[in-house]
Write a protein that holds these residues in place. Structure first.
Motif, PDB file in Angstrom:
ATOM      1  N   GLU A  67       7.820   3.164  -2.351  1.00  0.00           N
ATOM      2  CA  GLU A  67       7.251   4.430  -3.550  1.00  0.00           C
ATOM      3  C   GLU A  67       6.539   4.847  -3.695  1.00  0.00           C
ATOM      4  OE1 GLU A  67       9.482   3.545  -7.006  1.00  0.00           O
ATOM      5  OE2 GLU A  67      11.249   3.743  -6.779  1.00  0.00           O
ATOM      6  N   PHE A  68       5.972   6.119  -3.754  1.00  0.00           N
ATOM      7  CA  PHE A  68       4.401   6.535  -3.236  1.00  0.00           C
ATOM      8  C   PHE A  68       4.010   7.113  -4.928  1.00  0.00           C
ATOM      9  CE2 PHE A  68       0.494   8.307  -3.394  1.00  0.00           C
ATOM     10  CZ  PHE A  68      -0.249   7.228  -2.828  1.00  0.00           C
ATOM     11  N   PRO A  69       3.385   6.621  -5.969  1.00  0.00           N
ATOM     12  CA  PRO A  69       1.904   5.890  -5.640  1.00  0.00           C
ATOM     13  C   PRO A  69       1.907   4.174  -5.760  1.00  0.00           C
ATOM     14  CG  PRO A  69       1.319   7.050  -7.202  1.00  0.00           C
ATOM     15  CD  PRO A  69       2.656   7.680  -7.088  1.00  0.00           C
ATOM     16  N   SER A  70       3.244   3.678  -6.456  1.00  0.00           N
ATOM     17  CA  SER A  70       3.270   2.554  -7.230  1.00  0.00           C
ATOM     18  C   SER A  70       3.701   1.772  -5.824  1.00  0.00           C
ATOM     19  CB  SER A  70       4.445   1.921  -7.910  1.00  0.00           C
ATOM     20  OG  SER A  70       6.113   2.480  -6.927  1.00  0.00           O
ATOM     21  N   MET A  71       3.698   1.944  -4.618  1.00  0.00           N
ATOM     22  CA  MET A  71       3.855   0.593  -3.764  1.00  0.00           C
ATOM     23  C   MET A  71       4.678  -0.142  -3.733  1.00  0.00           C
ATOM     24  SD  MET A  71       2.635   2.932  -0.531  1.00  0.00           S
ATOM     25  CE  MET A  71       3.251   1.345   0.966  1.00  0.00           C
ATOM     26  N   LYS A  72       5.577  -0.025  -4.511  1.00  0.00           N
ATOM     27  CA  LYS A  72       7.459  -0.841  -4.237  1.00  0.00           C
ATOM     28  C   LYS A  72       8.344  -0.192  -3.019  1.00  0.00           C
ATOM     29  CE  LYS A  72      10.688  -1.866  -7.571  1.00  0.00           C
ATOM     30  NZ  LYS A  72      11.979  -0.546  -9.011  1.00  0.00           N
ATOM     31  N   GLN A 114      -5.062   0.205  -2.991  1.00  0.00           N
ATOM     32  CA  GLN A 114      -4.119  -1.339  -1.984  1.00  0.00           C
ATOM     33  C   GLN A 114      -3.539  -1.239  -0.249  1.00  0.00           C
ATOM     34  OE1 GLN A 114       0.124  -1.894  -4.065  1.00  0.00           O
ATOM     35  NE2 GLN A 114      -0.177   0.004  -4.500  1.00  0.00           N
ATOM     36  N   ARG A 115      -3.243  -2.368  -0.394  1.00  0.00           N
ATOM     37  CA  ARG A 115      -3.017  -3.192   0.849  1.00  0.00           C
ATOM     38  C   ARG A 115      -1.064  -3.529   0.937  1.00  0.00           C
ATOM     39  NH1 ARG A 115      -6.431  -5.846   2.346  1.00  0.00           N
ATOM     40  NH2 ARG A 115      -8.187  -3.889   3.201  1.00  0.00           N
ATOM     41  N   VAL A 116      -0.614  -3.284   1.624  1.00  0.00           N
ATOM     42  CA  VAL A 116       0.492  -3.951   1.690  1.00  0.00           C
ATOM     43  C   VAL A 116       0.834  -4.105   2.959  1.00  0.00           C
ATOM     44  CG1 VAL A 116       1.718  -2.854  -0.308  1.00  0.00           C
ATOM     45  CG2 VAL A 116       2.015  -1.771   2.221  1.00  0.00           C
ATOM     46  N   ARG A 117       1.676  -6.018   3.261  1.00  0.00           N
ATOM     47  CA  ARG A 117       1.984  -6.205   4.783  1.00  0.00           C
ATOM     48  C   ARG A 117       2.998  -5.334   4.645  1.00  0.00           C
ATOM     49  NH1 ARG A 117       2.105 -12.110   7.105  1.00  0.00           N
ATOM     50  NH2 ARG A 117       3.027 -11.436   9.362  1.00  0.00           N
ATOM     51  N   MET A 157      -1.915   7.412  11.386  1.00  0.00           N
ATOM     52  CA  MET A 157      -2.422   7.595   9.869  1.00  0.00           C
ATOM     53  C   MET A 157      -1.288   8.713   9.523  1.00  0.00           C
ATOM     54  SD  MET A 157      -6.760   8.574   9.187  1.00  0.00           S
ATOM     55  CE  MET A 157      -6.369   9.709  10.327  1.00  0.00           C
ATOM     56  N   ALA A 158      -1.111   8.759   8.063  1.00  0.00           N
ATOM     57  CA  ALA A 158      -0.426   9.858   7.533  1.00  0.00           C
ATOM     58  C   ALA A 158      -1.374   9.941   6.732  1.00  0.00           C
ATOM     59  CB  ALA A 158       0.456   9.218   7.426  1.00  0.00           C
ATOM     60  N   LEU A 159      -1.447  11.653   5.834  1.00  0.00           N
ATOM     61  CA  LEU A 159      -2.208  12.204   4.313  1.00  0.00           C
ATOM     62  C   LEU A 159      -0.963  13.092   3.998  1.00  0.00           C
ATOM     63  CD1 LEU A 159      -5.399  12.593   4.126  1.00  0.00           C
ATOM     64  CD2 LEU A 159      -4.942  15.236   5.894  1.00  0.00           C
ATOM     65  N   ALA A 160      -1.668  12.584   2.509  1.00  0.00           N
ATOM     66  CA  ALA A 160      -1.029  13.642   1.452  1.00  0.00           C
ATOM     67  C   ALA A 160      -1.471  13.805   0.430  1.00  0.00           C
ATOM     68  CB  ALA A 160       0.297  12.325   1.235  1.00  0.00           C
ATOM     69  N   PHE A 175       4.428   9.910   5.346  1.00  0.00           N
ATOM     70  CA  PHE A 175       5.018  10.159   4.265  1.00  0.00           C
ATOM     71  C   PHE A 175       5.825  11.380   3.938  1.00  0.00           C
ATOM     72  CE2 PHE A 175       0.056   9.164   2.880  1.00  0.00           C
ATOM     73  CZ  PHE A 175       1.225   8.118   1.624  1.00  0.00           C
ATOM     74  N   SER A 176       7.122  11.343   3.208  1.00  0.00           N
ATOM     75  CA  SER A 176       7.634  12.670   3.105  1.00  0.00           C
ATOM     76  C   SER A 176       6.941  14.018   1.963  1.00  0.00           C
ATOM     77  CB  SER A 176       8.962  12.574   1.696  1.00  0.00           C
ATOM     78  OG  SER A 176       7.752  11.960   0.538  1.00  0.00           O
ATOM     79  N   ALA A 177       7.582  15.117   3.050  1.00  0.00           N
ATOM     80  CA  ALA A 177       6.666  16.003   1.696  1.00  0.00           C
ATOM     81  C   ALA A 177       6.308  16.655   0.771  1.00  0.00           C
ATOM     82  CB  ALA A 177       8.275  16.924   2.283  1.00  0.00           C
ATOM     83  N   ASP A 178       7.246  15.703   0.128  1.00  0.00           N
ATOM     84  CA  ASP A 178       6.426  15.588  -1.242  1.00  0.00           C
ATOM     85  C   ASP A 178       5.669  14.858  -2.073  1.00  0.00           C
ATOM     86  OD1 ASP A 178       8.383  13.289  -1.739  1.00  0.00           O
ATOM     87  OD2 ASP A 178       9.777  14.734  -3.182  1.00  0.00           O
ATOM     88  N   GLY A 179       5.266  13.786  -0.836  1.00  0.00           N
ATOM     89  CA  GLY A 179       4.306  12.880  -1.543  1.00  0.00           C
ATOM     90  C   GLY A 179       4.691  11.605  -2.327  1.00  0.00           C
TER      91      GLY A 179
END
Length: 416
Positions: free
Chosen positions: A180-185, A143-146, A75-78, A160-164
């Protein structure tokens, strides 16, 4: 004097694999479960409210989020967003804390969410929390990504990176994937290791990523280009190349040095022997990636690593359930409890050093939470180290010098 046995902060109805603390709220998030096996063991993410009660840190269960047949292993938290590694995928959740609603609207959470307000008191017993102070937690699945495509697919690391803005994942197929977050591209995907990725650390500038794999390698990457491979034992010629593998890697700040950066890695024996060799802890320069210091950290195999916000302390958990805290500057052990848990420690997290976190410390210098497969979350408190102010030390030295001169004058008249 040996430290007291750690207090049991919370006990879940399933094995715990990961824990994170919110940087700006007195909130701990634990997760785990029994997986897809039909054993009757649930899978979920539990939200715990932390507070000082009677001079002791206590935890109240605010909310249970059901993850159906998927156990959360990493788990990661941003901020208020969770990236949960579940089987072969990464599940993105957003949560919010709201003031409790009236009786007419109570109990209207979704089928996957169960509100609960049970407090683990200082003595370990469950207590009912004050209805006026409890908050409601709402969890939204984004969303969920494989993230892993091996035959025995399992996401083993997420960060997560420091800037999220970036999310890095790695797992059993050895591929590092950046999103990329939040697009999860997906922005990057390449094979980083010939085997499983054990851990990932993202640099504070998002330019470099460090990966630790089961192929005996710990690599520094810039995009998909290898910057360098770390060699922790180059100054220890008695250790063969494939006797140890990297288990964990973490970036940490340097106390009192703004802009300075350190990387910490844990090396564990590749093979278990009758007389187990020691594990090692290495500190690296965070820019040149040259080793600064390596020290043995006991013969118990290390399972997880955590670093305090200021970079002052390192937390270590072992496969035999022990927990230790080391000083980051010297890598010396400051705190140790043998078999704090009955089985492997799966994750650790320091109480944040923000204002809400300092209020939870209650006069202690640091606090570390540990979780294990035994379903328990335990609290490890590090008492404040007593130190004298510099001016008082100078005054004592001056007084000592004057007293010495007076004694010499009395013993040997005419000395001066």
């Amino acid at each position: 004097m040996a430290p007291r046995r750690p207090a049991e902060l919370y006990r879940a109805p399933f094995p715990l694999y990961t824990v994170r603390l919110h940087p700006r709220r007195p909130l701990a998030i634990t997760a785990g479960g029994g997986g897809a096996a039909k054993t009757g063991i649930r899978n979920g993410v539990h939200f715990l409210q932390l507070e000082q009660i009677g001079g002791q840190l206590s935890a109240s269960l605010l909310h249970c989020h059901d993850t159906e047949t998927r156990a959360t292993m990493t788990m990661a938290l941003a901020g208020d967003v969770i990236a949960a590694g579940q089987d072969n995928s990464c599940h993105i959740l957003r949560f919010s804390l709201q003031e409790p609603e009236g009786p007419a609207t109570a109990g209207k959470d979704g089928p996957g969410d169960r509100g609960a307000r049970r407090r683990r008191g200082p003595g370990g017993g469950a207590q009912g929390s004050a209805p006026g102070r409890a908050r409601e937690v709402r969890v939204e699945s984004l969303q969920r990504v494989r993230t892993d495509f091996s035959p025995d697919a399992l996401q083993k690391a997420v960060s997560f990176s420091a800037d999220g803005a970036l999310l890095a994942t790695g797992g059993a197929d050895g591929f590092l994937r950046l999103w990329e977050f939040p697009s999860m591209k997906k922005t990057l995907e390449f094979r980083a290791h010939d085997g499983e990725i054990e851990d990932i650390a993202l640099g504070p500038d998002n330019k470099q990523v460090v990966t630790a794999g089961r192929d005996f390698q710990c690599c520094v990457w810039q995009q998909d280009q290898l910057v360098t491979g770390l060699r922790w034992h180059e100054n220890l010629p008695g250790i063969p190349d494939k006797a140890y593998r990297y288990q964990a890697c973490r970036f940490g700040a340097v106390e009192g040095s703004a802009g300075a950066l350190r990387l910490y890695t844990v090396q564990v024996p590749h093979k278990r022997e009758r007389r187990p060799p020691p594990c090692y802890l290495t500190k690296w320069d965070g820019k040149s990636f040259l080793p600064l210091l390596t020290r043995p950290c006991g013969s118990e195999v290390i399972s997880c690593l955590s670093i305090s916000d200021s970079g002052t302390f390192l937390g270590l958990g072992t496969v035999t359930g022990s927990v230790a805290i080391h000083i980051a500057f010297s890598l010396q052990r400051l705190y140790y409890v043998k078999e704090a848990h009955g089985i492997v420690v799966t994750d650790l997290a320091f109480v944040p050093e923000s204002r809400p976190g300092r209020e939870l410390l209650g006069g202690h210098e640091a606090a570390l939470l540990s979780v294990a497969v035994d379903s328990r979350c335990k609290l490890h408190l590090l008492p404040s180290r007593r130190s004298l102010p510099v001016w008082l030390l100078l005054l004592l030295c001056a007084g000592l010098i004057v007293a010495t001169i007076l004694l010499l004058q009395m013993a040997f008249p005419g000395f001066l």
